[in-house]
Write a protein that holds these residues in place. Structure first.
Motif, PDB file in Angstrom:
ATOM      1  N   ARG A 212      -4.290  -0.430  -4.787  1.00 57.27           N
ATOM      2  CA  ARG A 212      -3.961  -1.102  -3.518  1.00 57.27           C
ATOM      3  C   ARG A 212      -2.618  -0.553  -3.038  1.00 57.27           C
ATOM      4  NH1 ARG A 212      -0.533  -5.449  -5.155  1.00 57.27           N
ATOM      5  NH2 ARG A 212       0.473  -4.767  -7.047  1.00 57.27           N
ATOM      6  N   ASN A 213      -2.268  -0.903  -1.817  1.00 56.36           N
ATOM      7  CA  ASN A 213      -1.005  -0.448  -1.255  1.00 56.36           C
ATOM      8  C   ASN A 213      -0.075  -1.625  -1.015  1.00 56.36           C
ATOM      9  OD1 ASN A 213      -1.879   2.222  -1.088  1.00 56.36           O
ATOM     10  ND2 ASN A 213      -2.853   1.833   0.891  1.00 56.36           N
ATOM     11  N   ILE A 214       1.201  -1.324  -1.089  1.00 56.62           N
ATOM     12  CA  ILE A 214       2.216  -2.315  -0.722  1.00 56.62           C
ATOM     13  C   ILE A 214       3.061  -1.653   0.354  1.00 56.62           C
ATOM     14  CG2 ILE A 214       4.262  -3.556  -1.560  1.00 56.62           C
ATOM     15  CD1 ILE A 214       2.818  -3.052  -4.393  1.00 56.62           C
ATOM     16  N   TYR A 215       3.397  -2.390   1.373  1.00 51.97           N
ATOM     17  CA  TYR A 215       4.172  -1.801   2.475  1.00 51.97           C
ATOM     18  C   TYR A 215       5.496  -2.540   2.634  1.00 51.97           C
ATOM     19  CZ  TYR A 215      -0.342   0.224   3.470  1.00 51.97           C
ATOM     20  OH  TYR A 215      -1.516   0.920   3.357  1.00 51.97           O
ATOM     21  N   PHE A 216       6.538  -1.763   2.846  1.00 54.13           N
ATOM     22  CA  PHE A 216       7.860  -2.335   3.094  1.00 54.13           C
ATOM     23  C   PHE A 216       8.369  -1.830   4.451  1.00 54.13           C
ATOM     24  CE2 PHE A 216       8.908  -1.830  -1.726  1.00 54.13           C
ATOM     25  CZ  PHE A 216       8.217  -2.994  -2.019  1.00 54.13           C
ATOM     26  N   SER A 217       9.012  -2.730   5.168  1.00 58.02           N
ATOM     27  CA  SER A 217       9.770  -2.281   6.338  1.00 58.02           C
ATOM     28  C   SER A 217      10.989  -3.176   6.460  1.00 58.02           C
ATOM     29  CB  SER A 217       8.928  -2.400   7.610  1.00 58.02           C
ATOM     30  OG  SER A 217       9.773  -2.262   8.743  1.00 58.02           O
ATOM     31  N   ARG A 218      12.114  -2.596   6.822  1.00 56.20           N
ATOM     32  CA  ARG A 218      13.230  -3.463   7.190  1.00 56.20           C
ATOM     33  C   ARG A 218      12.917  -4.040   8.559  1.00 56.20           C
ATOM     34  NH1 ARG A 218      18.772  -0.410   6.565  1.00 56.20           N
ATOM     35  NH2 ARG A 218      19.656  -2.389   7.288  1.00 56.20           N
ATOM     36  N   HIS A 219      13.610  -5.095   8.900  1.00 54.73           N
ATOM     37  CA  HIS A 219      13.497  -5.640  10.257  1.00 54.73           C
ATOM     38  C   HIS A 219      13.928  -4.566  11.250  1.00 54.73           C
ATOM     39  CE1 HIS A 219      17.832  -5.728   9.923  1.00 54.73           C
ATOM     40  NE2 HIS A 219      17.664  -6.298   8.719  1.00 54.73           N
ATOM     41  N   GLY A 220      13.596  -4.771  12.500  1.00 58.52           N
ATOM     42  CA  GLY A 220      14.104  -3.860  13.525  1.00 58.52           C
ATOM     43  C   GLY A 220      15.624  -3.945  13.563  1.00 58.52           C
TER      44      GLY A 220
END
Ligand code: FDP
Length: 682
Positions: A212-220
């Motif tokens: 499976r995949n895990i996704y990370f993003s910082r806030h804008g």
């Protein structure tokens, strides 16, 4: 993490060759090291190769050949490590297949005040055994490096037979052990005692090996980011809002099955606003709130340096352990993220919209970064990071959205100020500031002082200043305590997605066991073993197709588009994996009924462990936008990884807490011969 100095534990692996013992050993080690528990793997096979050389025929392993030196040597080194290096958990990775051998180990450990916990890996599934034999003989084991494949397989199977002839499974009721049957699809637990052992057991029951995949993003980008201010709870800047609007299209374009994605945010405005346009289910975790900067909250780095020079220098000297006044350290954050990690391990397809420090800690867990490097990991704004923990590697891709944002990464300074220099500076320049009280009001005072020190008006969102009284201890470790933010929002209609640049890399955690669909045992075993071997053959090669299904693989990426790296296209298709769900059974059995503890910040009393070497892939390569799809792949052999911390699973089981400064655990938990059967999902 404060651990009772008397509690030294040897986790002794037991099992035939080719039953994933090394993988389990490495996973346990990485998990414990991530938590700050000094852990090391002692691999008997490595000692054997050092003593006798790798190329030994199967007859070497005949019980009639009484060579036990490698075991004794590794045991001696383990005991030495406990004594001289204040080790807490040693993972003793060998077959340890007879009672006599285990008794010797037990005796030596008892003499040295080391508790023993056995981890036995049993493989009853024929197809799984065969696949493991093919994989070990043809790919994993350095013993067969120079042998022709078929001969290697035959020799390996002979070797297994020698061990089988003398193998005695653990049945002794008085021993502490966990028995993992068929890659954990069934688990038997007996006589587990104490905090660390319980934690290891729960961890082993939750290992996630399903792809499976895990996704990370910082806030804008936030208004605070634009002004270079730390912490706070500001809104997004105009560019940050633009990123939030671009996210749904990015997600729809690059994330398979994106409708199934669950979005986790912190409880801060900037992360919630970034998730706003995504139509997915959302959950806000307080545990995902940014590292609490305490009295430095709302200041710029320069202001912190001026107002709190000693603190500033201390942070530069040891960023992982430095705890902000009335705030947190990275070590504290890792402790409070443990339940998040466990949920992350159990749950499919998650996008976390988080903060710089938080995402560094989570990323370090999956990508195996040392505590020293963790606080400097680059997690740029306006970038989605995809991690795919797999049996051989944690694949990474980064999707950089073409919306400008400030760079908030502050690199480690080349030289740091000495403690004395700093102290002097503090005493002569700003003694009244150092003595300032800790209330929110005092914080306003600090801002005023900061303004004066900066000789310019300081932009500050007064409403966002933290009430520090409850800043750390009140943090909930579960989303239940946070405001539920599961509102579905309709995605904006076809907002044009700014160009997304993608780059990839791999960190390889070593081999794992896999499961097999039932029919055509041999063919299936062969097919899977081949896929595993192909994956290993990717060493230092570009492979833009990993992570795609075979039918998704199109034409090779031209060399000029891959920044010079080239290599074969390959689809690694190991579609079916056991997913142990032992935790549910465990809860039912009353084993893990207690919820995760509230995070208690601990003094950095355990010497900073060195969780193995980090990948030598340049971080720069990830942050420099590269045209087209680039995959830089790096692989370590399992041997290289023997001292490395490898794990993909995580647990959050706590039956009792631990306190800052206290030297002992405050309770114990004993599990007495509980049998658990996990569901197997294929
Ligand atoms: O630990 P360092 O490198 O100071 O970074 C943490 C800082 O990153 C910031 C930005 O400077 O994170 P974010 O914007 O993602 O919430 C600050 O809020 C936080 O204090």
């Amino acid at each position: 993490m404060s651990i009772n100095p008397g509690s030294r534990i040897a986790c002794v692996l037991v099992g035939l060759p080719g039953t994933s013992k090394t993988l389990v050993a490495q996973k346990v080690c990485r998990y414990l090291q991530w938590l700050g528990i000094a852990t090391k793997v002692f691999n008997v096979g490595n000692y054997r190769r050092k003593l006798f050389g790798g190329a030994q025929p199967h007859s070497f392993f005949d019980p009639a050949n009484p060579k036990g030196e490698q075991s004794r040597k590794s045991l001696r080194e383990m005991i030495y490590w406990f004594r001289k290096e204040q080790g807490v958990v040693a993972v003793f990775d060998g077959t340890n297949s007879t009672r006599a051998k285990r008794d010797l180990l037990l005796e030596e450990c008892r003499k040295n005040d080391v508790q023993v916990m056995f981890i036995e890996s049993v493989c009853e599934d024929e197809a799984l055994r065969l696949a493991k034999a093919i994989e070990t003989s043809q790919q994993c084991s350095p013993d067969y490096e120079h042998m022709q494949q078929e001969l290697a397989l035959q020799d390996f199977q002979q070797r297994v037979r020698h061990f089988e002839a003398q193998y005695e499974t653990i049945t002794e009721k008085n021993l502490s052990y966990i028995k993992l049957i068929d890659a954990g699809s069934q688990v038997i637990v007996s006589q587990i005692q104490g905090y660390v052992q319980s934690r290891i057991v729960y961890y082993l029951m939750n290992l996630h090996i399903k792809p499976r995949n895990i996704y990370f993003s910082r806030h804008g980008e936030s208004l605070y980011n634009v002004m270079g201010l730390l912490g706070g709870d500001s809104d997004l800047s105009a560019r940050g809002k633009q990123y939030a609007r671009a996210l749904p299209s990015l997600v729809a374009t690059h994330i398979p099955n994106h409708e199934r994605l669950t979005i986790w945010t912190s409880t801060k405005r900037r992360t919630i606003a970034t998730a706003k346009h995504l139509p997915n289910k959302k959950l806000a975790w307080q545990a995902l709130d940014e590292l609490e900067a305490g009295r430095a909250d709302g200041l710029t780095y320069n202001q912190v340096e001026e107002l709190f020079p000693e603190d500033f220098a201390n942070r530069d000297n040891d960023k992982y352990n430095y705890r902000y006044q009335e705030g947190e350290s990275y070590r504290d954050v890792v402790a409070r993220l443990e339940p998040v990690i466990m949920d992350l391990e159990r749950t499919d397809d998650i996008l976390i919209i988080g903060h710089q420090a938080i995402l560094r800690c989570l990323y370090a867990y999956f990508m195996n970064y040392s505590h020293e490097r963790l606080p400097y990991i680059k997690i740029p704004l306006h970038t989605v990071i995809q991690l795919s923990p797999g049996p051989y590697a944690c694949e990474e891709k980064r999707f950089k959205v073409d919306i400008e944002a400030v760079d908030t990464h502050r690199p480690k300074p080349k030289t740091t100020t000495s403690h004395n220099e700093v102290k002097e500076h503090v005493e002569t320049v700003v003694p009244e500031i150092m003595a300032a009280p800790a209330s929110p009001e005092a914080k306003h005072g600090l801002h005023a002082a900061a303004e004066a020190a900066a000789d310019k008006p300081m932009l500050c969102f007064r409403d966002s200043i933290h009430p520090h009284a409850d800043s750390v201890s009140s943090r909930a470790a579960s989303p239940a305590a946070a405001a539920p933010a599961a509102t579905a929002v309709t995605a904006p209609s076809a907002a044009p997605v700014p160009v997304v640049k993608e780059s990839t890399k791999t960190r390889v955690p070593g081999p794992t066991s896999i499961d097999l669909p039932s029919p055509g045992l041999e063919q299936t075993a062969q097919k899977i073993a081949e896929a595993m071997m192909q994956a290993n053959a990717l060493e230092s090669q570009a492979n833009p197709a990993v992570g795609l299904n075979l039918d998704q693989i199109a034409t090779p990426v031209p060399e000029q588009e891959t920044g010079g790296v080239k290599g074969p296209l390959l689809g690694l298709e190991i579609a079916t994996h056991h997913q142990g769900t032992a935790s549910a059974s465990a809860s039912a059995a009353g084993l893990v009924a207690t919820p995760p503890m509230s995070p208690v910040p601990t003094a950095p009393s355990v010497p900073s462990s060195s969780p193995g070497k980090d990948s030598d892939i340049e971080e720069e390569s990830l942050t420099t936008p590269i045209p087209g799809v680039v995959h830089a792949s790096k692989r370590f052999s399992p041997l290289d990884l023997s001292d490395q911390i490898i794990a993909e699973g995580m647990v959050g089981y706590e039956s009792y807490g631990y306190n800052s400064g206290s030297s002992g655990t405050s309770g114990s938990d004993s599990i007495d011969s509980v049998s658990l059967t996990a569901t197997t999902c294929v």
